[in-house]
Design a protein around this motif. Structure first.
Motif, short mmCIF file in Angstrom:
data_model
loop_
_atom_site.label_atom_id
_atom_site.label_comp_id
_atom_site.label_asym_id
_atom_site.label_seq_id
_atom_site.Cartn_x
_atom_site.Cartn_y
_atom_site.Cartn_z
N SER A 1 32.17 -5.76 25.12
CA SER A 1 33.28 -5.68 25.45
C SER A 1 33.66 -4.00 25.95
O SER A 1 34.38 -3.78 26.66
N TYR B 1 37.06 -1.99 18.70
CA TYR B 1 37.59 -3.25 17.95
C TYR B 1 37.54 -2.76 16.41
O TYR B 1 36.41 -2.45 15.90
N GLU C 1 44.11 -15.74 16.94
CA GLU C 1 43.14 -15.05 17.91
C GLU C 1 43.44 -14.62 19.13
O GLU C 1 44.27 -15.64 19.97
N LEU D 1 42.27 -5.66 14.99
CA LEU D 1 42.35 -7.18 15.28
C LEU D 1 43.33 -7.70 14.02
O LEU D 1 42.77 -8.08 12.86
N LEU E 1 35.04 -15.13 15.29
CA LEU E 1 34.44 -14.24 16.24
C LEU E 1 33.44 -14.86 16.97
O LEU E 1 33.46 -14.25 18.23
N PHE F 1 36.16 -10.29 24.59
CA PHE F 1 36.55 -10.99 23.23
C PHE F 1 35.29 -10.84 22.44
O PHE F 1 35.17 -11.28 21.29
N TYR G 1 34.14 -9.00 19.80
CA TYR G 1 34.72 -8.06 18.68
C TYR G 1 33.64 -7.42 17.97
O TYR G 1 34.09 -6.31 17.59
#
Length: 316
Positions: A44, A48, A262, A289, A301, A311, A313
């Motif tokens: 990503s 995060y 989520e 998150l 996850l 996404f 993470y």
């Protein structure tokens, strides 16, 4: 937009009615601590952070200490948590962070003897009690290495309106900023929506912007929680707000609406569009998150990674 503007005008009238002047003579150190060299280790490209508070990620692991270890095993580099941290010995928290090499990027302030009050800033408690709680919060924040302290405002006392307690809120928040500043700790304020608490004092992002403008404290920032923003301002574009108020944001949190699950799940928020834009606007900020997994955390996850790179993470 109208809701945000209307609340913004209200706070200025409240300050005038109260006859309360905010002192602007705050000493500013040469430079507050920033994490300029933070890096992402996921597809990503975003920073995060796993929120391991009660009710959020890795709760199936058990204790908070076990959640730190589970977050590390899952591939996270950054973590955050709420007032659950104050239930633990500070030495134990420091030890588990050293063991896992995790970085704590956010801590909520001590909420008082009743965590359900969600803070003490507007509560009818003596200043001495409130100040002791903030000093304890700063002690924990410094020991575990975070420079971001979210100071919870608290719920409105019975029989009082927001106008009634605004003067106290501003006075105590300014005191907290002064205490945190020489210790290189940023103070974050977060409007919270009715999903969590319909009686929470700070419940409008326009008000939060005006509070920062009135207090004029360099270490005072807004915690932009996209879930709460959607709950409080359902017709307003969060990215438009973020661009306008870019310099005021100090941390970001995400969860899907309305279930607070989520971000990659179906819901009212188009995170596939929003997350890349938040990353472009705030490349230096962590994205917490703070969601309630609808399946065990590891599966949540994995499902996120399958939903697309944005996404991803955490990468073990």
């Amino acid at each position: 937009m109208l809701t945000i503007q209307a609340r913004s005008r209200t706070i200025k009238r409240v300050i005038l009615i109260c006859g309360f002047r905010i002192h602007r003579s705050i000493q500013i150190p040469a430079k507050l601590r920033t994490d300029q060299f933070a890096t992402a280790n996921t597809m990503s490209g975003l920073l995060y952070s796993a929120n391991i508070s009660d009710g959020f990620l890795f709760n199936e692991a058990g204790s908070l200490l076990a959640r730190y270890r589970a977050a590390h095993a899952a591939g996270f580099q950054y973590v955050e948590c709420s007032q659950v941290a104050y239930q633990y010995n500070l030495d134990d928290l420091v030890a588990v962070l050293e063991e896992t090499n995790l970085k704590q990027v956010l801590l909520n302030s001590f909420a008082g003897p009743n965590a359900g009050d969600l803070g003490q800033v507007v509560l009818d408690v003596p200043d001495e009690e409130f100040e002791a709680g903030i000093r304890r919060s700063i002690q924990y924040a410094k020991a575990i290495g975070t420079s971001n302290l979210h100071i919870l405002a608290g719920k409105l006392p019975a029989g009082k309106s927001r106008s009634d307690v605004m003067r106290q809120y501003l006075r105590r928040l300014q005191w907290a900023c002064k205490e945190c500043l020489p210790r290189h700790v940023n103070v974050l304020i977060e409007p919270i929506g009715p999903f969590v608490s319909p009686d929470y004092f700070l419940n409008n992002y326009g008000t939060a912007v005006d509070v920062i403008g009135e207090l004029d404290c360099r270490n005072l920032k807004i915690l932009l929680d996209v879930f709460h923003f959607k709950q409080l301002h359902p017709t307003y574009d969060v990215i438009k707000w973020a661009r306008t108020n870019r310099k005021l944001v100090g941390h970001i949190q995400v969860a899907q609406s309305p279930a607070r699950n989520e971000p990659h799940a179906k819901g009212d928020i188009d995170y596939a569009r929003i997350l890349p834009q938040l990353g472009d606007l705030f490349p230096e900020l962590y994205i917490g998150l703070e969601y309630k997994p609808s399946v065990p955390t590891q599966q949540s996850l994995a499902d996120g990674k399958s939903a697309g790179n944005i996404f991803d993470y955490a990468t073990p």
